[in-house]
Design a protein around this motif. Sequence first.
Motif, mmCIF file in Angstrom:
data_model
loop_
_atom_site.group_PDB
_atom_site.id
_atom_site.type_symbol
_atom_site.label_atom_id
_atom_site.label_comp_id
_atom_site.label_asym_id
_atom_site.label_seq_id
_atom_site.Cartn_x
_atom_site.Cartn_y
_atom_site.Cartn_z
ATOM 1 N N VAL A 1 0.803 -1.218 0.036
ATOM 2 C CA VAL A 1 0.001 0.039 -0.137
ATOM 3 C C VAL A 1 0.786 1.166 0.099
ATOM 4 O O VAL A 1 2.124 1.245 0.460
ATOM 5 C CB VAL A 1 -0.983 -0.074 1.362
ATOM 6 C CG1 VAL A 1 -1.904 -1.143 1.390
ATOM 7 C CG2 VAL A 1 -0.147 -0.196 2.642
ATOM 8 N N ILE A 2 0.445 2.313 -0.546
ATOM 9 C CA ILE A 2 0.909 3.584 -0.459
ATOM 10 C C ILE A 2 -0.150 4.370 0.479
ATOM 11 O O ILE A 2 -1.364 4.493 0.258
ATOM 12 C CB ILE A 2 1.255 4.349 -1.736
ATOM 13 C CG1 ILE A 2 1.775 5.626 -1.336
ATOM 14 C CG2 ILE A 2 -0.293 4.451 -2.492
ATOM 15 C CD1 ILE A 2 2.054 6.290 -2.666
ATOM 16 N N ARG A 3 0.446 4.955 1.558
ATOM 17 C CA ARG A 3 -0.192 5.816 2.667
ATOM 18 C C ARG A 3 -0.182 7.092 2.281
ATOM 19 O O ARG A 3 0.791 7.766 2.121
ATOM 20 C CB ARG A 3 0.251 5.619 3.953
ATOM 21 C CG ARG A 3 0.325 3.762 4.404
ATOM 22 C CD ARG A 3 1.325 3.807 5.635
ATOM 23 N NE ARG A 3 0.334 4.095 6.781
ATOM 24 C CZ ARG A 3 1.186 4.508 7.975
ATOM 25 N NH1 ARG A 3 2.202 4.300 7.992
ATOM 26 N NH2 ARG A 3 0.354 4.847 8.802
ATOM 27 N N ILE A 4 -1.585 7.875 2.297
ATOM 28 C CA ILE A 4 -1.426 9.363 1.794
ATOM 29 C C ILE A 4 -2.367 10.154 2.779
ATOM 30 O O ILE A 4 -3.515 9.680 2.990
ATOM 31 C CB ILE A 4 -2.109 9.645 0.471
ATOM 32 C CG1 ILE A 4 -0.943 8.731 -0.814
ATOM 33 C CG2 ILE A 4 -2.220 10.629 0.124
ATOM 34 C CD1 ILE A 4 0.252 9.486 -0.604
ATOM 35 N N GLU A 5 -1.765 11.196 3.157
ATOM 36 C CA GLU A 5 -2.592 12.079 4.146
ATOM 37 C C GLU A 5 -3.357 13.041 3.072
ATOM 38 O O GLU A 5 -2.573 13.683 2.182
ATOM 39 C CB GLU A 5 -1.808 12.768 5.055
ATOM 40 C CG GLU A 5 -1.506 11.837 6.384
ATOM 41 C CD GLU A 5 -1.112 12.958 7.615
ATOM 42 O OE1 GLU A 5 -0.988 14.130 7.209
ATOM 43 O OE2 GLU A 5 -0.818 12.523 8.482
ATOM 44 N N HIS A 6 -4.449 13.371 3.317
ATOM 45 C CA HIS A 6 -5.119 14.329 2.154
ATOM 46 C C HIS A 6 -6.243 14.934 3.032
ATOM 47 O O HIS A 6 -6.900 14.515 4.169
ATOM 48 C CB HIS A 6 -5.768 13.532 1.087
ATOM 49 C CG HIS A 6 -6.641 12.503 1.405
ATOM 50 N ND1 HIS A 6 -7.996 12.747 1.561
ATOM 51 C CD2 HIS A 6 -6.399 11.177 1.797
ATOM 52 C CE1 HIS A 6 -8.657 11.446 2.028
ATOM 53 N NE2 HIS A 6 -7.500 10.696 2.071
ATOM 54 N N THR A 7 -6.983 15.994 2.466
ATOM 55 C CA THR A 7 -8.140 16.431 2.992
ATOM 56 C C THR A 7 -9.340 16.034 2.165
ATOM 57 O O THR A 7 -9.057 15.415 0.977
ATOM 58 C CB THR A 7 -8.232 18.143 2.758
ATOM 59 O OG1 THR A 7 -8.029 18.665 1.622
ATOM 60 C CG2 THR A 7 -6.803 18.457 3.880
ATOM 61 N N MET A 8 -10.621 16.472 2.259
ATOM 62 C CA MET A 8 -11.761 16.148 1.582
ATOM 63 C C MET A 8 -12.664 17.400 1.522
ATOM 64 O O MET A 8 -12.628 18.142 2.500
ATOM 65 C CB MET A 8 -12.321 14.752 2.054
ATOM 66 C CG MET A 8 -11.801 13.613 1.995
ATOM 67 S SD MET A 8 -12.930 12.112 2.138
ATOM 68 C CE MET A 8 -13.344 12.623 3.904
ATOM 69 N N ALA A 9 -13.207 17.470 0.546
ATOM 70 C CA ALA A 9 -14.487 18.542 0.429
ATOM 71 C C ALA A 9 -13.644 19.974 0.689
ATOM 72 O O ALA A 9 -14.004 20.627 1.728
ATOM 73 C CB ALA A 9 -15.508 18.461 1.449
#
Length: 394
Positions: A158-166
Amino acid sequence: MDEVMFKSDTVLSDVHLYTPNQRHLMVRLNSMGQPVFLSQFKFLWNHDSETDSGAEGGDHGDGPTEEPPAGTGSTGSLPRSGHSSAGFSLQAGADTTSQEGEGARLDKDGDLDVVRRPRAASDPDPAGPPRDKVHPMILTQEEDDVLGDKAPESSTHVIRIEHTMATPLEDVGKQVWRGALFLADYILFQWDLFQGRTVLELGAGTGLASIVAATVARTVYCTDVGTDLLAMCQRNVALNSHLTASGGGVVKVKELDWLKDGLCTDPEVPFSWSEEDLSDLYNHATILLAAEVFYDDDLTDALFRTLARLAHRLKNACTAILSVEKRLNFTLSHLDVTCEAYDHFRSCLHQLEQLRDGPLRFAVEPVAASFPQRLAYERIRQLELWKVFVEPVP
């Protein structure tokens, strides 16, 4: 916080909107007070056989996943290109049960009853919320290790990614977009093209494509604007250091503003360029990347100006690989469904190819979307890759 709240100017990536039956784990608030989520994107491979998948065969898996695949037994680096990775294959996609000959289904009032697309065969009976709902799950301090480091045999899956939404439109770079995953697919397939190279990504967003490129490239300059976004990139690089370490690749997160002619070299400014980095970029970079950055005409113009400017400064001939999604929108000005942002992108490509003055020649060609899908997301026909070859005029 049971559901993501939407406002009139909210933009939500399809990657996050159509993530069925998975929990979105909120791990913190960023410096702007926006919730930050952690998703894991699964690499699709096993040791049985090899199967290629083009754009028409997309939707392998349903997007980010909470748990990596178990029991595959792979402990090494990521899969190489389709030409050299014997035993690599995609996992099963959607249910292939044929419904030919079945008549239209009607409800009790005689209206057409539309049947929803079947779930992926790899997840026949998932738990969790329905496909059309987005449910973040807030982590408490004691639960911060829910997505913690797994055993080595699963961490490479897996590749783990922090992100926001909306987010508002100006913060869309903090989300994960299909075009970045599509570009990552191509990088994983064309392994030899990136082997030992120096790569520059423009508008890297969360840094997903840069991280994948660094699994094989020597150095990847992951660039964008905004201290908060670049800090998220840096954190994502650290979260996936185990993927890049095996190949010896390095990701350097830097600021690169398309609306400015030069690169910031002030050591007091976060993510500025050192003289050593500038020298390495101009003397060794041969591949430029950009994914899902062609949604605003002014920014598209700025990107192509930056591309041309950098090409004139690079010592070697280079290739730019551009990923775009052709989005259909109904506009009041046309009273019809159009693709204005995509049309402007194509117009810029044409103008670039027509440039005849100066020491460089730009050649443009589309990339056939027949390469295998290496990451779990919904690959659609509207995703395109374009190559721009930059060479000195003979």
